[in-house]
Every structure is written in C-alpha cells, then in structure tokens.
Design a protein around this motif. Structure first.
Motif, PDB file in Angstrom:
ATOM      1  N   HIS A   1      13.058 -13.206  -3.965  1.00 27.19           N
ATOM      2  CA  HIS A   1      12.198 -13.713  -4.830  1.00 27.19           C
ATOM      3  C   HIS A   1      11.075 -12.428  -3.736  1.00 27.19           C
ATOM      4  O   HIS A   1      10.436 -10.944  -4.882  1.00 27.19           O
ATOM      5  N   LEU A   2      10.534 -12.553  -2.013  1.00 27.64           N
ATOM      6  CA  LEU A   2       9.031 -11.868  -2.300  1.00 27.64           C
ATOM      7  C   LEU A   2       9.457 -10.424  -1.471  1.00 27.64           C
ATOM      8  O   LEU A   2       8.313  -9.870  -2.073  1.00 27.64           O
ATOM      9  N   TRP A   3      10.843 -10.048  -1.589  1.00 33.92           N
ATOM     10  CA  TRP A   3      10.857  -8.101  -1.830  1.00 33.92           C
ATOM     11  C   TRP A   3      10.806  -8.279  -2.611  1.00 33.92           C
ATOM     12  O   TRP A   3      10.061  -6.710  -3.072  1.00 33.92           O
ATOM     13  N   HIS A   4      10.921  -8.835  -4.378  1.00 31.80           N
ATOM     14  CA  HIS A   4      11.116  -8.115  -5.807  1.00 31.80           C
ATOM     15  C   HIS A   4       9.634  -7.996  -5.793  1.00 31.80           C
ATOM     16  O   HIS A   4       9.241  -7.812  -7.051  1.00 31.80           O
ATOM     17  N   SER A   5       9.068  -8.958  -5.224  1.00 36.41           N
ATOM     18  CA  SER A   5       7.577  -9.168  -5.227  1.00 36.41           C
ATOM     19  C   SER A   5       6.514  -8.335  -4.484  1.00 36.41           C
ATOM     20  O   SER A   5       4.981  -8.486  -4.946  1.00 36.41           O
ATOM     21  N   GLY A   6       7.516  -7.262  -3.801  1.00 36.97           N
ATOM     22  CA  GLY A   6       6.504  -6.409  -3.117  1.00 36.97           C
ATOM     23  C   GLY A   6       5.667  -6.824  -1.556  1.00 36.97           C
ATOM     24  O   GLY A   6       4.920  -5.868  -0.739  1.00 36.97           O
ATOM     25  N   ARG A   7       6.436  -7.850  -1.452  1.00 40.03           N
ATOM     26  CA  ARG A   7       6.368  -8.585  -0.211  1.00 40.03           C
ATOM     27  C   ARG A   7       7.580  -8.239   0.695  1.00 40.03           C
ATOM     28  O   ARG A   7       7.862  -8.904   1.336  1.00 40.03           O
ATOM     29  N   ARG A   8       7.697  -6.651   1.359  1.00 39.39           N
ATOM     30  CA  ARG A   8       8.461  -6.178   2.469  1.00 39.39           C
ATOM     31  C   ARG A   8       9.059  -7.116   3.528  1.00 39.39           C
ATOM     32  O   ARG A   8      10.535  -7.324   3.537  1.00 39.39           O
ATOM     33  N   PRO A   9       8.145  -6.788   4.392  1.00 38.30           N
ATOM     34  CA  PRO A   9       7.788  -7.231   5.109  1.00 38.30           C
ATOM     35  C   PRO A   9       8.532  -9.083   6.106  1.00 38.30           C
ATOM     36  O   PRO A   9       8.265  -8.708   6.849  1.00 38.30           O
ATOM     37  N   LEU A  10       7.228  -9.256   4.938  1.00 35.38           N
ATOM     38  CA  LEU A  10       7.701 -10.776   4.555  1.00 35.38           C
ATOM     39  C   LEU A  10       8.952 -11.940   4.518  1.00 35.38           C
ATOM     40  O   LEU A  10       9.744 -12.209   5.059  1.00 35.38           O
ATOM     41  N   ALA A  11      10.167 -10.832   3.940  1.00 32.06           N
ATOM     42  CA  ALA A  11      11.004 -10.944   3.331  1.00 32.06           C
ATOM     43  C   ALA A  11      12.081 -10.503   4.278  1.00 32.06           C
ATOM     44  O   ALA A  11      12.830 -11.100   4.736  1.00 32.06           O
ATOM     45  N   LEU A  12      11.587  -9.499   5.269  1.00 33.13           N
ATOM     46  CA  LEU A  12      12.606  -9.411   6.261  1.00 33.13           C
ATOM     47  C   LEU A  12      12.021 -10.273   7.906  1.00 33.13           C
ATOM     48  O   LEU A  12      12.905 -10.538   8.428  1.00 33.13           O
TER      49      LEU A  12
END
Length: 277
Positions: A133-144
C-alpha cells in the motif's frame, strides 16, 4: 499462454465471500477464551484484540508490537498501521481472507485468531500488504523500510511492488523470497524456502506469474518470467525454468511434468496424483 506483459497485477484479490465482521467475531471469541485460561497471555490478548474495536485495528496493534524498533517505535508505527488497516478496507479484507485460508488448510490451526498471534507467515504477508500500500501511495522509501524489517523479523523477503492476491497460505514461511515483478493470484499455498526469483540482471517483468490454486512445495525455486498455470503443483525441491500448464504436477531439477493435479492449494496434498497427462 496469455500475454504476460499486458497483465495488470495491482489489486488482485477477488475473494468476496469472506466477511471481515464474522472473522472478527471469531477472533474475539477465541481471544476471550484464551485470556481466561492462560493468564500469561492475557496482557497480549487485551492489547491486540480485546481492547480493539475491529479487525483492522487489531491487525495494526499486532504488527506494531512485532515491527517496532528504536528508529520507529510503537507510538510512531501504530498510527501509521491503524490508518492503513482501518481506512483501507481492501487491505483488511485481504488479511481476513488469508486468516480463513490458513484456518481451513492448515490442520495445526484451530481458529482464525492463531495466525494473528502465532504464525509468522501470516504476519509476514500482512506486513507485505502494508508495504505494498505504501509503495503504491508514493511512499517507496518507507515501504522498503517496512520490507527490510519484515525480512529481519520473520525471515520472509517480499518486495513491496510484488502483486499478491488473497487467500494466501505461507506455511512455516522461513526463507520465502518473492521478487519485485512477481504476480501471485488468489488461493495459493507456498511452503518454506520457496523463491520466486529473477535470472541475472534483466529488467522489466522478470519474476514468475503464479496463477490461482497453485501449491508450491518446500524449497522450490521458480526463476524468470515463467507462468505456473492454475491449480498446478510444484514438488518440493524443484527448480522451475519454463512455463507449467494448469492442473499438472511438476518436480525435479529441472522440473518436468510427473502427473496431474486437482486442487492442490486447498488440499495441501504434496504427493503425486495418478492419471494420464
């Protein structure tokens, strides 16, 4: 085989017959029973389940206990997780479908509560759902970051960009790896030490496509943009480097067709089935 480059993998979950409310009622009932019989677990069960108002909130509190670190403590992590599970019903619905899948397929599981409290495979896939969800919300560093903690705590490494349906059973789960462009449809069962990986430095769609109803045995390695057909079975320890038709069993290094398969993900039957190919 279908044109794999045309697949639209995001939001794969098509299971609609699982009621989040009914799952929550079962979870609360069993949590109350255990809290009354096991005093040592009472604080955990009240914090995660009995003091919560819904399944999404309970999932958020459970994962915050497992994933919190010095660099992101529970006070910071819990609001993030509650916001995702409570405000994104699809995420909680997918988790509920996973809980029922585990309860129905794993004979060691006695209630839908047990995956949330005890099973790291469920907690790992729920963590992936947060990172996705974070990845597709544009929050890729937090997703990683969330992915890295999941790998550290649960021994399961699923890239946040991978597209995974629901009704998923990660049985035992240790050392499962699922790469960035992998696609896993609904009602798939995967045992420990499975890799859905790429080959070399290729970019683009480079990881496997696993269709619904597939069972992947322990230690199997499926490499490259190969497609595992609907309700196929991959025997333990196999190496799959080519497409697998639906309703067959493959095994070996490299994997070859050995027999038929009916509903392997549901049956969890890892033996070869008789019948002409």
């Amino acid at each position: 085989m279908s044109n794999k480059s045309s697949l639209k993998p995001h939001n794969l979950c098509k299971i609609t017959n699982v009621s989040t409310g009914e799952v929550w009622m079962q979870v609360r009932k069993h949590a109350q029973e255990i809290a009354e019989s096991e005093p040592q677990l009472r604080a955990l069960l009240y914090d995660v389940v009995l003091n919560r108002s819904c399944l999404g909130e309970a999932l958020a509190f459970r994962l915050s206990r497992k994933l919190s670190r010095e660099e992101m403590n529970r006070h910071e992590l819990t609001p993030l997780l509650v916001g995702i599970f409570v405000n994104q019903p699809r995420v909680t619905q997918s988790a509920a479908a996973d809980m029922i899948a585990i309860f129905e397929r794993d004979p060691a599981c006695k209630s839908p509560l047990e995956p949330m409290i005890f099973f790291k495979g469920f907690m790992a896939i729920s963590t992936y759902r947060v990172a996705h969800h974070l990845w597709h919300s544009g929050r890729r560093p937090l997703a990683l970051y969330i992915q890295s903690i999941c790998s550290e705590i649960f021994g399961v490494d699923i890239h946040p960009a991978a597209s995974i349906g629901c009704g998923l059973l990660l049985d035992h789960a240790t050392s499962i790896v699922i790469g960035e462009t992998a696609i896993v449809e609904d009602n798939v069962s995967i045992l420990h030490e499975v890799t859905l990986g790429g080959t070399g430095k290729a970019t683009g769609d480079r990881h496997p496509v696993v269709r619904s109803g597939v069972l992947i045995g322990a230690g199997s390695k499926i490499l490259g943009r190969v497609e595992i057909g609907r309700c196929a079975k991959v025997g333990a320890g196999s190496v799959v480097l080519a497409d697998v038709p639906e309703h067959v069993t493959v095994a070996g290094v490299p994997a070859k067709i050995r027999g038929r398969a009916n509903t392997p993900a549901m049956d969890m039957n890892q033996c070869f089935e008789s019948g002409q190919i």
